[in-house]
Design a protein around this motif. Structure first.
Motif, short mmCIF file in Angstrom:
data_model
loop_
_atom_site.label_atom_id
_atom_site.label_comp_id
_atom_site.label_asym_id
_atom_site.label_seq_id
_atom_site.Cartn_x
_atom_site.Cartn_y
_atom_site.Cartn_z
N ASP A 24 0.84 -1.21 0.00
CA ASP A 24 0.00 0.00 0.00
C ASP A 24 0.87 1.26 0.00
O ASP A 24 0.58 2.23 -0.70
CB ASP A 24 -0.92 0.02 1.23
CG ASP A 24 -2.12 -0.89 1.05
OD1 ASP A 24 -2.73 -0.86 -0.03
OD2 ASP A 24 -2.44 -1.65 1.98
N ASP A 25 1.93 1.24 0.81
CA ASP A 25 2.85 2.38 0.87
C ASP A 25 3.45 2.67 -0.51
O ASP A 25 3.55 3.81 -0.94
CB ASP A 25 3.98 2.12 1.87
CG ASP A 25 3.50 2.04 3.31
OD1 ASP A 25 2.52 2.72 3.63
OD2 ASP A 25 4.12 1.30 4.09
N ILE A 26 3.87 1.59 -1.18
CA ILE A 26 4.49 1.73 -2.50
C ILE A 26 3.48 2.26 -3.52
O ILE A 26 3.78 3.17 -4.29
CB ILE A 26 5.08 0.37 -2.95
CG1 ILE A 26 6.19 -0.07 -1.99
CG2 ILE A 26 5.63 0.49 -4.38
CD1 ILE A 26 6.60 -1.51 -2.13
N ALA A 27 2.27 1.71 -3.48
CA ALA A 27 1.22 2.15 -4.40
C ALA A 27 0.90 3.63 -4.18
O ALA A 27 0.77 4.41 -5.14
CB ALA A 27 -0.03 1.30 -4.22
N ASN A 28 0.78 4.03 -2.91
CA ASN A 28 0.48 5.43 -2.59
C ASN A 28 1.58 6.37 -3.04
O ASN A 28 1.32 7.44 -3.57
CB ASN A 28 0.24 5.59 -1.08
CG ASN A 28 -1.06 4.94 -0.63
OD1 ASN A 28 -1.98 4.78 -1.43
ND2 ASN A 28 -1.13 4.57 0.65
N LYS A 29 2.83 5.95 -2.82
CA LYS A 29 3.96 6.79 -3.22
C LYS A 29 3.97 7.03 -4.74
O LYS A 29 4.25 8.12 -5.22
CB LYS A 29 5.29 6.15 -2.80
CG LYS A 29 6.53 6.91 -3.28
CD LYS A 29 7.81 6.18 -2.92
CE LYS A 29 9.03 6.82 -3.59
NZ LYS A 29 9.36 8.16 -3.04
N LEU A 30 3.65 5.98 -5.48
CA LEU A 30 3.72 6.05 -6.94
C LEU A 30 2.41 6.52 -7.58
O LEU A 30 2.36 6.76 -8.79
CB LEU A 30 4.10 4.68 -7.51
CG LEU A 30 5.48 4.15 -7.09
CD1 LEU A 30 5.68 2.73 -7.59
CD2 LEU A 30 6.58 5.06 -7.62
N GLY A 31 1.35 6.62 -6.77
CA GLY A 31 0.07 7.05 -7.31
C GLY A 31 -0.55 6.03 -8.24
O GLY A 31 -1.18 6.36 -9.25
N ILE A 32 -0.35 4.76 -7.90
CA ILE A 32 -0.92 3.67 -8.71
C ILE A 32 -1.68 2.72 -7.78
O ILE A 32 -1.62 2.86 -6.56
CB ILE A 32 0.17 2.90 -9.48
CG1 ILE A 32 1.18 2.27 -8.50
CG2 ILE A 32 0.89 3.81 -10.48
CD1 ILE A 32 2.25 1.42 -9.15
N SER A 33 -2.34 1.75 -8.35
CA SER A 33 -3.06 0.77 -7.53
C SER A 33 -2.15 -0.40 -7.19
O SER A 33 -1.16 -0.67 -7.89
CB SER A 33 -4.29 0.26 -8.28
OG SER A 33 -3.89 -0.50 -9.41
#
Length: 201
Positions: A24-33
């Protein structure tokens, strides 16, 4: 997209650690799902594996570039240390320690790769240092290169060197001085002393 995910994940892992960073952290950082991440990596372990391998290759290329400059061997050691510290964010999240603790198989594979790279690098450094009269010609190179590599692993053990007592820059600087003072000739020791004195903050 795979490369973008790797870069973003690696940055988070180095800053916050392999354990605490979630998908989730990675997805949020990159603005992707998260779904987009899973299209490229089956799970977090696969992402950690790809991330550490890519980082290893990047660091290895950087070390090879520094070695190709054929600097004074003592200066070379400090240049490699500086390069590694910069690109591993001063290891503030203890990435190697967390990798060993939570992803032991990945750690073991990475350690084997690191050993092969460092063995060549350190042996070449020792040879040049002896040729230039900076290192003693009586040192046992295979022994020194193995001790050097394994000590670099050990100083990152947070059980042995807790963060509240030992910072990574302090450990690296003290270990390199310890290493060099053990192998240098008087000529080499003069260079080490001058380097330390001129780089003290």
């Amino acid at each position: 997209m795979r490369e973008k995910i790797l870069i973003g994940a690696t940055d988070l892992f180095l800053n916050y650690g392999f354990k605490s960073v979630t998908m989730d952290d990675i997805a949020n950082k990159l603005g992707i799902s998260k779904k987009t991440i899973y299209q490229h990596f089956d799970n977090k372990t696969k992402l950690v594996q790809a991330s550490t391998l890519q980082l290893f290759e990047f660091i290895s290329e950087g070390i090879n570039h520094i070695c190709a400059l054929e600097k004074n061997p003592i200066e070379e050691i400090y240049s490699i240390k500086q390069f590694i510290m910069e690109h591993l964010k001063n290891e503030k999240s203890s990435p190697q320690y967390q990798l060993q603790k939570y992803y032991p198989r990945i750690f073991k594979t990475l350690k084997e790769k690191q050993f092969c790279t460092m063995q060549d690098c350190v042996t070449n450094n020792l040879n040049r240092g002896i040729q230039l009269g900076l290192y003693r010609d009586t040192i046992h190179m295979d022994f020194i290169s193995r001790i050097y590599f394994n000590a670099m692993i050990v100083i990152k053990d947070k059980d042995l060197f807790p963060e509240d007592k030992f910072s990574m820059p302090m450990l690296m600087n003290n270990y390199l001085e310890y290493h060099l003072r053990g192998i240098c000739t008087p000529k080499g020791l003069e260079i080490v002393t001058n380097y330390i004195n001129s780089n003290q903050s």
